[in-house]
Design an enzyme around this catalytic site. Structure first.
Site, short mmCIF file in Angstrom:
data_model
loop_
_atom_site.label_atom_id
_atom_site.label_comp_id
_atom_site.label_asym_id
_atom_site.label_seq_id
_atom_site.Cartn_x
_atom_site.Cartn_y
_atom_site.Cartn_z
N CYS A 2 -47.95 76.90 23.53
CA CYS A 2 -47.39 76.11 22.41
C CYS A 2 -46.47 75.19 22.77
O CYS A 2 -46.01 74.52 21.96
CB CYS A 2 -46.54 77.20 21.44
SG CYS A 2 -47.81 78.51 20.84
N HIS A 60 -49.50 65.85 7.39
CA HIS A 60 -49.96 65.22 8.22
C HIS A 60 -49.00 64.38 9.17
O HIS A 60 -49.32 63.27 9.26
CB HIS A 60 -50.90 64.37 7.49
CG HIS A 60 -52.06 64.75 7.11
ND1 HIS A 60 -52.31 65.64 5.87
CD2 HIS A 60 -53.21 64.76 7.58
CE1 HIS A 60 -53.43 65.93 5.73
NE2 HIS A 60 -54.00 65.48 6.72
N GLU A 108 -48.43 80.44 9.87
CA GLU A 108 -49.24 79.33 11.18
C GLU A 108 -50.42 79.59 11.16
O GLU A 108 -51.25 78.59 11.52
CB GLU A 108 -48.36 79.75 12.47
CG GLU A 108 -47.40 78.85 12.71
CD GLU A 108 -46.77 79.15 14.22
OE1 GLU A 108 -46.07 78.14 14.68
OE2 GLU A 108 -47.50 79.68 15.01
#
Length: 112
Positions: free
Chosen positions: A24, A65, A100
């Protein structure tokens, strides 16, 4: 007491700053599901706690985005994002759930 819940989907990337080895720490993306909960004893002059469109604009315009690391100045964990989003929708927001992935959800619940 009035309450509204708004669900948003955000496509965004981030990388975490961690003090242990983890994949991560590399840039990666999620299709985040964010549930925000707002409540109020009174409604505004339009008969709302907050317009659903305004909730969407405050969150999607900031994160969708985007590279989240470029937007915030903290480690963008799901937990930190939940608190940040709750603060963005103050004073009526009292809970935010940030998902997530299918099995990973973090929540922030503001204490009274």
């Amino acid at each position: 007491m009035y309450e509204v819940k708004k669900r948003l989907e955000i496509s965004a990337a981030h990388r975490l700053r961690l003090d242990y080895d983890s994949k991560c720490t590399n840039f990666h993306g999620h299709n985040w599901i964010v549930d925000v909960y707002l409540r109020s004893r009174k409604l505004d002059k339009n008969g709302m706690i907050m317009d659903f469109t305004h909730i969407k604009q405050k969150i999607l315009d900031k994160f969708d985005h985007k590279v989240i690391n470029d937007v915030v100045d903290f480690n963008p964990t799901a937990e930190n994002l939940a608190k940040f989003i709750c603060d963005e929708l103050a004073p009526c927001c009292y809970r935010v759930d940030v998902q997530e992935s299918e099995d990973n959800i973090a929540s922030y619940i503001k204490e009274d």
